[in-house]
Design a protein around this motif. Structure first.
Motif, PDB file in Angstrom:
ATOM      1  N   VAL A 195       0.871  -1.182   0.000  1.00  0.00           N
ATOM      2  CA  VAL A 195       0.000   0.000   0.000  1.00  0.00           C
ATOM      3  C   VAL A 195       0.910   1.235   0.000  1.00  0.00           C
ATOM      4  CG1 VAL A 195      -1.824   1.254   1.241  1.00  0.00           C
ATOM      5  CG2 VAL A 195      -1.753  -1.250   1.314  1.00  0.00           C
ATOM      6  N   PRO A 196       0.671   2.269  -0.865  1.00  0.00           N
ATOM      7  CA  PRO A 196       1.558   3.452  -0.885  1.00  0.00           C
ATOM      8  C   PRO A 196       1.555   4.199   0.464  1.00  0.00           C
ATOM      9  CG  PRO A 196      -0.402   3.810  -2.261  1.00  0.00           C
ATOM     10  CD  PRO A 196      -0.410   2.365  -1.866  1.00  0.00           C
ATOM     11  N   PHE A 197       2.783   4.591   0.884  1.00  0.00           N
ATOM     12  CA  PHE A 197       2.940   5.263   2.188  1.00  0.00           C
ATOM     13  C   PHE A 197       2.998   6.781   1.971  1.00  0.00           C
ATOM     14  CE2 PHE A 197       5.789   6.891   5.610  1.00  0.00           C
ATOM     15  CZ  PHE A 197       4.972   6.577   6.693  1.00  0.00           C
ATOM     16  N   PRO A 198       2.135   7.547   2.646  1.00  0.00           N
ATOM     17  CA  PRO A 198       2.154   9.009   2.459  1.00  0.00           C
ATOM     18  C   PRO A 198       3.421   9.635   3.081  1.00  0.00           C
ATOM     19  CG  PRO A 198       0.580   8.409   4.171  1.00  0.00           C
ATOM     20  CD  PRO A 198       1.115   7.129   3.613  1.00  0.00           C
ATOM     21  N   VAL A 199       4.177  10.384   2.263  1.00  0.00           N
ATOM     22  CA  VAL A 199       5.432  10.998   2.749  1.00  0.00           C
ATOM     23  C   VAL A 199       5.121  12.322   3.425  1.00  0.00           C
ATOM     24  CG1 VAL A 199       7.737  11.807   2.066  1.00  0.00           C
ATOM     25  CG2 VAL A 199       6.670   9.896   0.852  1.00  0.00           C
ATOM     26  N   ASN A 200       5.751  12.541   4.553  1.00  0.00           N
ATOM     27  CA  ASN A 200       5.594  13.801   5.284  1.00  0.00           C
ATOM     28  C   ASN A 200       6.089  14.973   4.421  1.00  0.00           C
ATOM     29  OD1 ASN A 200       6.383  16.021   7.159  1.00  0.00           O
ATOM     30  ND2 ASN A 200       5.643  14.574   8.690  1.00  0.00           N
ATOM     31  N   PRO A 201       5.318  16.073   4.342  1.00  0.00           N
ATOM     32  CA  PRO A 201       5.733  17.200   3.475  1.00  0.00           C
ATOM     33  C   PRO A 201       7.105  17.778   3.843  1.00  0.00           C
ATOM     34  CG  PRO A 201       3.778  17.763   4.797  1.00  0.00           C
ATOM     35  CD  PRO A 201       3.990  16.298   4.930  1.00  0.00           C
ATOM     36  N   ILE A 202       7.433  17.742   5.134  1.00  0.00           N
ATOM     37  CA  ILE A 202       8.754  18.276   5.551  1.00  0.00           C
ATOM     38  C   ILE A 202       9.866  17.409   4.970  1.00  0.00           C
ATOM     39  CG2 ILE A 202      10.263  18.721   7.545  1.00  0.00           C
ATOM     40  CD1 ILE A 202       7.680  19.353   9.153  1.00  0.00           C
ATOM     41  N   LEU A 203       9.677  16.076   5.051  1.00  0.00           N
ATOM     42  CA  LEU A 203      10.693  15.154   4.523  1.00  0.00           C
ATOM     43  C   LEU A 203      10.774  15.270   3.004  1.00  0.00           C
ATOM     44  CD1 LEU A 203       9.958  11.967   6.684  1.00  0.00           C
ATOM     45  CD2 LEU A 203      11.650  13.724   7.102  1.00  0.00           C
ATOM     46  N   ARG A 204       9.625  15.541   2.365  1.00  0.00           N
ATOM     47  CA  ARG A 204       9.613  15.704   0.907  1.00  0.00           C
ATOM     48  C   ARG A 204      10.403  16.963   0.519  1.00  0.00           C
ATOM     49  NH1 ARG A 204       4.019  15.679  -0.642  1.00  0.00           N
ATOM     50  NH2 ARG A 204       4.077  13.399  -0.627  1.00  0.00           N
ATOM     51  N   TYR A 209      12.919  18.086   1.984  1.00  0.00           N
ATOM     52  CA  TYR A 209      14.349  17.772   2.113  1.00  0.00           C
ATOM     53  C   TYR A 209      14.804  16.719   1.094  1.00  0.00           C
ATOM     54  CZ  TYR A 209      15.360  20.494   6.309  1.00  0.00           C
ATOM     55  OH  TYR A 209      15.593  21.531   7.192  1.00  0.00           O
ATOM     56  N   GLY A 210      13.958  16.398   0.131  1.00  0.00           N
ATOM     57  CA  GLY A 210      14.324  15.440  -0.918  1.00  0.00           C
ATOM     58  C   GLY A 210      13.996  14.010  -0.559  1.00  0.00           C
ATOM     59  N   ASN A 211      12.814  13.791   0.064  1.00  0.00           N
ATOM     60  CA  ASN A 211      12.341  12.434   0.452  1.00  0.00           C
ATOM     61  C   ASN A 211      13.359  11.642   1.273  1.00  0.00           C
ATOM     62  OD1 ASN A 211       9.859  12.768  -0.703  1.00  0.00           O
ATOM     63  ND2 ASN A 211      10.370  11.746  -2.624  1.00  0.00           N
ATOM     64  N   ILE A 212      13.942  12.317   2.278  1.00  0.00           N
ATOM     65  CA  ILE A 212      14.909  11.616   3.134  1.00  0.00           C
ATOM     66  C   ILE A 212      14.167  10.871   4.242  1.00  0.00           C
ATOM     67  CG2 ILE A 212      16.828  13.208   2.686  1.00  0.00           C
ATOM     68  CD1 ILE A 212      16.183  14.596   5.351  1.00  0.00           C
ATOM     69  N   THR A 213      14.888   9.999   4.930  1.00  0.00           N
ATOM     70  CA  THR A 213      14.285   9.229   6.031  1.00  0.00           C
ATOM     71  C   THR A 213      14.147  10.115   7.262  1.00  0.00           C
ATOM     72  OG1 THR A 213      16.442   8.492   6.792  1.00  0.00           O
ATOM     73  CG2 THR A 213      15.308   7.074   5.186  1.00  0.00           C
ATOM     74  N   PRO A 214      13.253   9.781   8.186  1.00  0.00           N
ATOM     75  CA  PRO A 214      13.108  10.597   9.408  1.00  0.00           C
ATOM     76  C   PRO A 214      14.410  10.714  10.207  1.00  0.00           C
ATOM     77  CG  PRO A 214      11.258   9.093   9.198  1.00  0.00           C
ATOM     78  CD  PRO A 214      12.224   8.721   8.121  1.00  0.00           C
TER      79      PRO A 214
END
Length: 939
Positions: free
Chosen positions: A784-793, A795-800
């Protein structure tokens, strides 16, 4: 909801009229590859770099709000450390003029700054009696040293040893061991404040200056002792002092390390004194970089220069003296003198010359040029920089003044300002001169000598100006020629105020002789030329009962307001001079006033700190405003409006609305009392003059100012100030002794801690969401697709976890420890787990280890008692040791490679040097042979 009235914001546009502030020192700086040409001086909150040859400002290092209190250039000449009144230290790059590092540690003004000989460490002393050592390379504080009981006056690093010497107004000179970070000895040979000190003769001699005319000289001896393993313990301990024991004799001070007497002993013995000619206290004591020359000055205008003999010169002198002694002994048929001849202190440190400056000296700097000239730059009390040269190759060295930077400002406080009718020229007048400035370029275009000026006026046409003086004269100047045309004895006392009549045919003056005099302009025939020239004719007089402090015409020229020493303002009809109104209510005299453009309101500012707004129809007081914390010195309405500006002795300029009786804006910038201000005829510019010798220009912007927002911003600023004044957080288990953490809690450190907390909370939320998502995927049996946090997006879709590291890396190096200190312990376990992950990846090992060790130090009890963290700490132990040893190996390899390259370059240079020397020798030989041949041919 009705529309609120919009005001336009005034912003600071420029600072001018200032050559240098006398608060901090002056220093030679290396710029564009030249030493001895450029000098850095404090200028209120900025630092100006002047070219002494051209007399031009070449660089401005911009500060924020606080005044500069100390300066120190780095040994490599690339950076300049600047200390401020609030305890902050900024390091500027002299090539780009940019701020590179900010240190916050002191709670009061920085009074002393010094780099070590490599420029890697910076030590600062302050009015808060503490000394802090900073790591410039790592951009962080190392430690705080406590021990002095009064303001630190000087700090010095010793090159050979890892020692620090500090002196203060508590009469003490303290020696600090920087390896163990403690004071191991105190020198108490002074009976009053120690104002300065200097190290001479390759750090084997210390000179201190106090409140008398004596410069005390101390000999330093460093004795290295190596512990003998076969020596019995009783013998080793014999003679070594017990910890904390101090021998404080003036004549012979033995300075020993309490904890490590076997490593280092410094013996300090007083060898005598050098007498200064000045009878007052030492203000500045310093040497040139090589330590060949020593100079000092007191509170007068004389700089005393001494030369310090080198070891070779001392040896030559001794041999000469010995020769003389032997000769004398031979003549007297005595035996040869067995005892060695000694040089007196006065022979070793010889007086070279005295430099007489044009005014009181505030500080100086010395530099020895390659040509053998000693260059001395003096910062004087009266807004002047002077450069002197001393040619040492001459038989009788004479001091020559090479340059003097004066045109950029007045010698004394500016007491009156005026704008020309075209808004371009600004007039400023002080006790000795009148200057005309171009508003757009801020250049001084005319300087004219005058008597002590108190008020001024541009005559319509802007070609002449009138100055009212303290002696009661009116002086008329022509701007084109810059000459004084006419002087009139107008009043028997000081001319306190002058006002141009609205019809522009004349003006009115008020003086301390209780008279108001009316004048008209007229054209008179000049004896020296055919053309007529402008003059002033006295037409009427109005006698008052008290001294007149201020006079103002109403715009329709029907009324004249006169402020008197009896705290009242009397209003008269201009045509008949009959009395119309008396405005009374101020408790102290009205120093300034103005009438608005439509003649309905008059605002008065008084020494009782209040501004009162009156109606000119009935003389009723509309409102009394508590305007400033000290006397209101000047007041003027903005043209074509009911807004007005006031200037006070509390260093502030404030804007008010006379209709709504509201305070609109405060213009802060001046560091001393504001004496006067002037508004341009179009209302776009305000210029102000202060006791800090500076003139400031403020410009009206197009930005609307909303009062509610302004109040909020003011409250925020007050909160930030209160945070900085709060008690500093205490590290658990740390003893409040001689040492402490270098940093201090500021609003920046609190914000940095909040950002770390927010990042950790985001990490917790995202990891919880990820677990939940994984469980859903498992239950559904598909991805199931996981919604990425806008802040992490963003920063270039980095991990938390990578986001936490990014936030952590953005914390300033100098604020890291203080940020971690205010971080609650609930966030520490997560941070330790993340640190383990980062160090395993090998990213930013140095930064993470520094933060990790600090967290372990401050939360040691809680971490060790927490069973959940045992495995985390074990893992950290393994990963940290392995990664640090890897980093150490890389550094070791790089160091070895660099040393190899250095040796290679040195070997090449030596070969080249010898080759050049051989070529030169051969050339000389050829020339000599040629010459000999020519001589022989002639013969």
């Amino acid at each position: 909801m009705g529309l609120t009235r919009q005001y336009l914001r005034y912003e600071p546009a420029a600072l001018f009229g200032l050559v240098a502030s006398a608060r901090a020192g002056v220093a030679f700086v290396a710029l564009r590859g030249e030493r001895g040409r450029y000098v850095a001086v404090p200028a209120c909150e900025h630092v100006f770099v002047w070219d002494t040859r051209k007399g031009e400002k070449v660089l401005i290092l911009k500060g924020l709000k606080q005044q500069v209190s100390s300066l120190c250039p780095s040994p490599d000449g690339l950076h300049l450390a600047v200390g401020y009144e609030d305890g902050a230290i900024c390091v500027f790059n002299l090539l780009s003029g940019e701020l590179t590092i900010t240190f916050n540690g002191h709670r009061a003004a920085v009074t002393a700054l010094q780099y070590d000989h490599l420029g890697g460490r910076l030590v600062s002393g302050s009015k808060d009696t503490e000394v802090i050592v900073w790591d410039v390379i790592n951009e962080s504080g190392l430690y705080r040293l406590r021990g002095h009981k009064d303001v630190i006056t000087q700090v010095l690093f010793l090159k050979e040893k890892n020692l620090l010497v500090t002196c203060a107004k508590d009469t003490l000179v303290k020696w600090w061991d920087l390896d163990t970070q403690h004071c191991f000895k105190t020198l108490v040979g002074h009976r009053a404040e120690v104002w300065g000190m200097a190290l001479l003769s390759k750090e084997t001699r210390l000179i201190t200056g106090s409140t008398d005319s004596e410069l005390r000289v101390w000999d330093l001896t460093y004795i290295q002792e190596v512990k003998d393993p076969d020596e019995p313990e009783s013998k080793k301990s014999k003679g070594s002092p017990s910890p904390g024991a101090e021998e404080n004799t003036e004549e012979d001070e033995t300075l020993e390390l309490d904890e490590h007497p076997e490593e280092r002993i410094v013996k300090c013995s007083k060898v005598g004194s050098i007498m200064r000619e000045g009878r007052d206290r030492v203000v500045t004591l310093g040497t040139d970089r090589m330590g060949k020359f020593l100079a000092c000055h007191g509170t007068d205008a004389v700089l005393e220069v001494f030369s310090v003999l080198s070891e070779e010169e001392i040896q030559k002198k001794l041999e000469k003296k010995m020769k003389k002694a032997r000769k004398k002994a031979k003549q007297n048929s005595e035996e040869e003198p067995e005892r060695s001849v000694e040089l007196s202190l006065q022979e070793e440190i010889q007086r070279v010359t005295n430099v007489k400056a044009s005014s009181k000296i505030k500080s100086f700097d010395l530099i020895l040029s390659p040509k053998g000239e000693l260059k001395m730059v003096l910062l004087l009390q009266n807004n002047v920089i002077e450069l002197y040269n001393l040619d040492l190759s001459a038989q009788m060295p004479q001091v020559v003044r090479v340059s003097r930077i004066t045109i950029g400002g007045h010698r004394s406080d500016v007491r009156t300002l005026a704008f020309s009718s075209d808004n371009i020229a600004i007039l400023s007048a002080a006790a000795e001169s009148v200057k005309i400035w171009n508003r757009s370029t801020l250049q001084c275009i005319r300087t004219m000598e005058c008597e002590y000026a108190l008020c001024s006026l541009f005559i319509p046409g802007d070609r002449q100006v009138i100055i009212g003086t303290k002696t009661g004269k009116l002086q008329l100047y022509d701007l084109a020629s810059g000459s004084l045309i006419e002087t009139l004895d107008a009043h028997d006392g000081a001319v306190w105020s002058i006002a141009l009549s609205p019809d522009q045919h004349g003006f009115v003056t008020g003086g301390a002789d209780k008279c108001v005099k009316f004048w008209e302009f007229e054209l008179v025939k000049d004896e020296s030329s055919v053309q007529k020239r402008l003059s002033m004719k006295h037409v009427r007089i109005l006698q008052m009962d008290e001294d007149v402090l201020c006079v103002r015409y109403s715009p329709n020229q029907k009324l004249l307001a006169v402020s008197l020493l009896d705290c009242t303002v009397k209003v008269f009809y201009v045509d008949t001079l009959k009395f119309f109104l008396s405005l009374y209510g101020h408790k102290l005299p009205v120093l300034c006033m103005d009438i608005c453009y439509d003649g309905t309101l008059i605002a008065t500012g008084s020494a009782d700190r209040n501004v009162k707004i009156w109606g000119l129809d009935f003389g009723d007081c509309h409102r009394s405003l508590f305007a400033h914390d000290d006397s209101v010195m000047y007041l003027q309405f903005v043209p074509k409006s009911h807004l007005f500006f006031t200037a006070g002795k509390d260093r502030k300029i404030k804007q008010w609305d006379a209709d709504k009786f509201e305070h609109i804006q405060t213009l802060e910038g001046h560091h001393q009392e504001v004496w006067c201000l002037a508004l341009s005829p179009n209302g776009d510019y305000v210029v102000s003059a202060s006791h800090d010798k500076s003139l400031r220009l403020w410009e009206r912007t197009r930005e609307p100012l909303i009062l509610e927002e302004e109040r909020e911003m003011q409250q925020e600023a007050e909160y930030e100030e209160s945070v900085a004044k709060e008690e500093q957080p205490v590290v658990a288990g740390e003893r409040q002794g001689e040492t402490g953490l270098a940093g201090k809690k500021t609003i920046e450190t609190i914000k940095a801690a909040e950002r770390i907390m927010e990042a950790i909370e985001l990490y917790r939320e995202e990891t919880a969401k990820q677990k939940e998502h994984n469980a859903i995927c498992k239950a559904a049996g598909k991805e199931v697709p996981f919604p990425v946090n806008p802040i992490l997006r963003a920063y270039g879709n980095i991990t938390p976890s990578a986001y936490v590291l990014e936030v952590f890396k953005k914390v300033k190096s100098s604020e890291l420890e203080e940020s971690l200190l205010v971080l609650p312990f609930s966030y520490v376990p997560d941070l330790l787990r993340l640190f383990n992950e980062y160090i395993q990846q090998g990213s930013d090992v140095e930064l993470l280890c520094r933060a990790l060790l600090f967290l372990l130090k401050i939360h040691f009890g809680q971490i060790t008692s927490n069973q959940m963290l045992v495995t985390v700490i074990e893992n950290l132990k393994k990963t940290t040791i392995s990664r640090v040893s890897e980093a150490r190996d890389v550094l070791g390899f790089n160091m070895a490679g660099l040393q190899f390259l250095k040796r290679e370059i040195e070997a090449k240079d030596e070969v080249t040097f010898f080759a050049d020397a051989t070529e030169r020798f051969e050339e000389k030989k050829r020339k000599r042979k040629k010459k000999e041949k020519m001589v022989l041919a002639i013969l």
